[in-house]
Design a protein around this motif. Structure first.
Motif, PDB file in Angstrom:
ATOM      1  N   PRO A 135      46.525   9.987  27.926  1.00 19.81           N
ATOM      2  CA  PRO A 135      46.265  10.062  26.483  1.00 19.81           C
ATOM      3  C   PRO A 135      45.967  11.507  26.048  1.00 19.81           C
ATOM      4  CG  PRO A 135      45.000   8.291  27.488  1.00 19.81           C
ATOM      5  CD  PRO A 135      45.595   9.078  28.604  1.00 19.81           C
ATOM      6  N   ILE A 136      46.749  12.003  25.102  1.00 20.72           N
ATOM      7  CA  ILE A 136      46.617  13.370  24.600  1.00 20.72           C
ATOM      8  C   ILE A 136      46.332  13.314  23.102  1.00 20.72           C
ATOM      9  CG2 ILE A 136      47.806  15.592  24.287  1.00 20.72           C
ATOM     10  CD1 ILE A 136      47.185  14.912  27.222  1.00 20.72           C
ATOM     11  N   ALA A 137      45.453  14.188  22.653  1.00 21.09           N
ATOM     12  CA  ALA A 137      45.081  14.244  21.237  1.00 21.09           C
ATOM     13  C   ALA A 137      46.156  14.986  20.446  1.00 21.09           C
ATOM     14  CB  ALA A 137      43.734  14.942  21.077  1.00 21.09           C
ATOM     15  N   THR A 138      47.004  14.217  19.798  1.00 22.82           N
ATOM     16  CA  THR A 138      47.983  14.752  18.847  1.00 22.82           C
ATOM     17  C   THR A 138      47.935  13.822  17.639  1.00 22.82           C
ATOM     18  OG1 THR A 138      49.840  13.419  19.648  1.00 22.82           O
ATOM     19  CG2 THR A 138      49.492  15.577  20.711  1.00 22.82           C
ATOM     20  N   PRO A 139      48.363  14.276  16.477  1.00 19.98           N
ATOM     21  CA  PRO A 139      48.292  13.394  15.307  1.00 19.98           C
ATOM     22  C   PRO A 139      49.008  12.055  15.508  1.00 19.98           C
ATOM     23  CG  PRO A 139      48.661  15.643  14.605  1.00 19.98           C
ATOM     24  CD  PRO A 139      48.771  15.639  16.115  1.00 19.98           C
ATOM     25  N   ARG A 189      46.956   5.245  18.936  1.00 19.91           N
ATOM     26  CA  ARG A 189      45.758   4.697  19.592  1.00 19.91           C
ATOM     27  C   ARG A 189      44.859   3.978  18.601  1.00 19.91           C
ATOM     28  NH1 ARG A 189      46.326   9.290  22.693  1.00 19.91           N
ATOM     29  NH2 ARG A 189      45.058  10.540  21.298  1.00 19.91           N
ATOM     30  N   LYS A 190      44.745   4.521  17.395  1.00 17.04           N
ATOM     31  CA  LYS A 190      43.883   3.918  16.378  1.00 17.04           C
ATOM     32  C   LYS A 190      44.370   2.520  16.001  1.00 17.04           C
ATOM     33  CE  LYS A 190      43.933   5.740  12.274  1.00 17.04           C
ATOM     34  NZ  LYS A 190      43.770   6.629  11.128  1.00 17.04           N
ATOM     35  N   ASN A 191      45.677   2.332  16.029  1.00 19.19           N
ATOM     36  CA  ASN A 191      46.264   1.062  15.611  1.00 19.19           C
ATOM     37  C   ASN A 191      46.718   0.187  16.764  1.00 19.19           C
ATOM     38  OD1 ASN A 191      46.055   1.498  12.752  1.00 19.19           O
ATOM     39  ND2 ASN A 191      47.608   3.067  13.032  1.00 19.19           N
ATOM     40  N   PHE A 192      46.353   0.569  17.979  1.00 21.92           N
ATOM     41  CA  PHE A 192      46.787  -0.192  19.138  1.00 21.92           C
ATOM     42  C   PHE A 192      46.019  -1.506  19.200  1.00 21.92           C
ATOM     43  CE2 PHE A 192      48.230  -0.915  23.431  1.00 21.92           C
ATOM     44  CZ  PHE A 192      49.448  -0.260  23.439  1.00 21.92           C
ATOM     45  N   TYR A 204      38.758   4.353  30.377  1.00 17.51           N
ATOM     46  CA  TYR A 204      39.779   4.485  31.421  1.00 17.51           C
ATOM     47  C   TYR A 204      39.949   5.922  31.923  1.00 17.51           C
ATOM     48  CZ  TYR A 204      41.097  -0.215  30.084  1.00 17.51           C
ATOM     49  OH  TYR A 204      41.087  -1.559  29.823  1.00 17.51           O
ATOM     50  N   LEU A 205      39.192   6.846  31.351  1.00 14.46           N
ATOM     51  CA  LEU A 205      39.362   8.265  31.686  1.00 14.46           C
ATOM     52  C   LEU A 205      38.120   8.789  32.399  1.00 14.46           C
ATOM     53  CD1 LEU A 205      40.878   9.275  28.250  1.00 14.46           C
ATOM     54  CD2 LEU A 205      42.110   9.034  30.411  1.00 14.46           C
ATOM     55  N   PRO A 206      38.167   8.921  33.722  1.00 13.11           N
ATOM     56  CA  PRO A 206      37.001   9.401  34.458  1.00 13.11           C
ATOM     57  C   PRO A 206      36.449  10.729  33.949  1.00 13.11           C
ATOM     58  CG  PRO A 206      38.569   8.474  35.990  1.00 13.11           C
ATOM     59  CD  PRO A 206      39.240   8.508  34.641  1.00 13.11           C
ATOM     60  N   LEU A 207      37.305  11.609  33.420  1.00 10.64           N
ATOM     61  CA  LEU A 207      36.793  12.871  32.884  1.00 10.64           C
ATOM     62  C   LEU A 207      36.163  12.711  31.506  1.00 10.64           C
ATOM     63  CD1 LEU A 207      39.395  15.523  34.107  1.00 10.64           C
ATOM     64  CD2 LEU A 207      37.133  14.981  35.028  1.00 10.64           C
ATOM     65  N   GLY A 208      36.239  11.510  30.938  1.00 10.13           N
ATOM     66  CA  GLY A 208      35.485  11.185  29.734  1.00 10.13           C
ATOM     67  C   GLY A 208      35.984  11.753  28.428  1.00 10.13           C
ATOM     68  N   ARG A 209      37.232  12.170  28.378  1.00 13.72           N
ATOM     69  CA  ARG A 209      37.764  12.673  27.105  1.00 13.72           C
ATOM     70  C   ARG A 209      39.269  12.470  27.049  1.00 13.72           C
ATOM     71  NH1 ARG A 209      40.625  17.464  27.461  1.00 13.72           N
ATOM     72  NH2 ARG A 209      40.297  18.701  29.332  1.00 13.72           N
ATOM     73  N   ILE A 210      39.768  12.394  25.843  1.00 16.77           N
ATOM     74  CA  ILE A 210      41.202  12.410  25.602  1.00 16.77           C
ATOM     75  C   ILE A 210      41.677  13.833  25.900  1.00 16.77           C
ATOM     76  CG2 ILE A 210      42.991  12.178  23.816  1.00 16.77           C
ATOM     77  CD1 ILE A 210      41.745   9.493  24.498  1.00 16.77           C
ATOM     78  N   GLY A 211      42.849  13.969  26.498  1.00 18.37           N
ATOM     79  CA  GLY A 211      43.360  15.286  26.828  1.00 18.37           C
ATOM     80  C   GLY A 211      43.786  16.074  25.601  1.00 18.37           C
ATOM     81  N   ALA A 212      43.907  17.375  25.800  1.00 23.64           N
ATOM     82  CA  ALA A 212      44.384  18.282  24.755  1.00 23.64           C
ATOM     83  C   ALA A 212      45.793  18.753  25.121  1.00 23.64           C
ATOM     84  CB  ALA A 212      43.452  19.491  24.646  1.00 23.64           C
ATOM     85  N   PRO A 213      46.613  19.098  24.140  1.00 28.50           N
ATOM     86  CA  PRO A 213      47.941  19.621  24.453  1.00 28.50           C
ATOM     87  C   PRO A 213      47.882  20.792  25.444  1.00 28.50           C
ATOM     88  CG  PRO A 213      47.809  19.125  22.123  1.00 28.50           C
ATOM     89  CD  PRO A 213      46.414  18.944  22.683  1.00 28.50           C
ATOM     90  N   GLN A 214      46.847  21.601  25.360  1.00 31.67           N
ATOM     91  CA  GLN A 214      46.684  22.741  26.270  1.00 31.67           C
ATOM     92  C   GLN A 214      46.599  22.289  27.731  1.00 31.67           C
ATOM     93  OE1 GLN A 214      46.887  25.865  25.364  1.00 31.67           O
ATOM     94  NE2 GLN A 214      46.353  26.822  27.311  1.00 31.67           N
ATOM     95  N   ARG A 255      50.559  14.236  37.571  1.00 30.55           N
ATOM     96  CA  ARG A 255      49.827  13.427  36.593  1.00 30.55           C
ATOM     97  C   ARG A 255      48.688  14.256  36.023  1.00 30.55           C
ATOM     98  NH1 ARG A 255      49.751   7.971  40.175  1.00 30.55           N
ATOM     99  NH2 ARG A 255      51.904   7.400  39.741  1.00 30.55           N
ATOM    100  N   VAL A 256      48.731  14.433  34.727  1.00 31.46           N
ATOM    101  CA  VAL A 256      47.709  15.190  34.015  1.00 31.46           C
ATOM    102  C   VAL A 256      47.083  14.201  33.035  1.00 31.46           C
ATOM    103  CG1 VAL A 256      47.219  17.271  32.680  1.00 31.46           C
ATOM    104  CG2 VAL A 256      49.175  17.226  34.260  1.00 31.46           C
ATOM    105  N   ASP A 257      46.159  13.406  33.570  1.00 34.52           N
ATOM    106  CA  ASP A 257      45.698  12.236  32.819  1.00 34.52           C
ATOM    107  C   ASP A 257      44.187  12.016  32.851  1.00 34.52           C
ATOM    108  OD1 ASP A 257      45.258  11.289  35.376  1.00 34.52           O
ATOM    109  OD2 ASP A 257      46.743   9.686  35.262  1.00 34.52           O
TER     110      ASP A 257
END
Length: 159
Positions: A94-98, A104-107, A118-128, A151-153
């Motif tokens: 999951p990556i933060a893009t518009p 995700r909001k409407n899933f 579901y994300l052990p690192l605790g955040r949505i990813g960034a495009p960077q 996998r960059v997840d």
């Protein structure tokens, strides 16, 4: 959660999703193949998705297209290795893009907090986060890397 699931996806959607997520990569690669062969350090990086290994319900066609992209990329890596062309895949979670934020909001049945669970690192990813791995793969530091899916997840597929 998804009462109709895969059976509810019309044939036309399957075709559109495969055209966008698989055949576009095949066509672009074929179109630039002579330039890649002429290069001294060519690299192809295809962008997949965790949906390729974690498919579900109404997004089954997307996951299937991305799984096909992964298989195509591994085959291409072997085919082009003798020409010095490296081929790899980056698989974002999951990556933060518009558009992804809206999806995700409407899933159905999954809240924003559920995604973080579901994300052990605790955040949505960034495009960077994705760009950094792509930059490595196309750089001289990635000269020995080919035929691999990265996998960059945020640890999502580790669970």
């Amino acid at each position: 959660m998804f009462p109709e699931g895969t059976a509810s996806i019309p044939d036309e959607e399957w075709q559109d999703v495969f055209a966008l997520n698989l055949f576009s990569a095949v066509r672009v690669t074929n179109a630039v193949l002579s330039a890649l062969r002429a290069s001294k350090a060519a690299s192809v990086v295809n962008i997949s998705s965790t949906a390729a290994t974690l498919p579900f319900g109404p997004t089954a066609h997307y996951g299937a297209a991305k799984a096909a992209l992964d298989a195509y990329s591994r085959t291409l890596a072997v085919d082009l290795a003798a020409s010095g062309i490296r081929v790899n895949v980056v698989t974002p979670g999951p990556i933060a893009t518009p558009s992804a934020d809206e999806l995700r909001k409407n899933f159905p049945g999954i809240s924003a907090d559920d995604w973080l669970e579901y994300l052990p690192l605790g955040r949505i990813g960034a495009p960077q986060d994705i760009a950094e791995v792509v930059a490595l793969l196309v750089s001289a530091r990635g000269a020995w890397l080919t035929g691999v899916t990265y996998r960059v997840d945020g640890g999502m597929t580790a669970r």
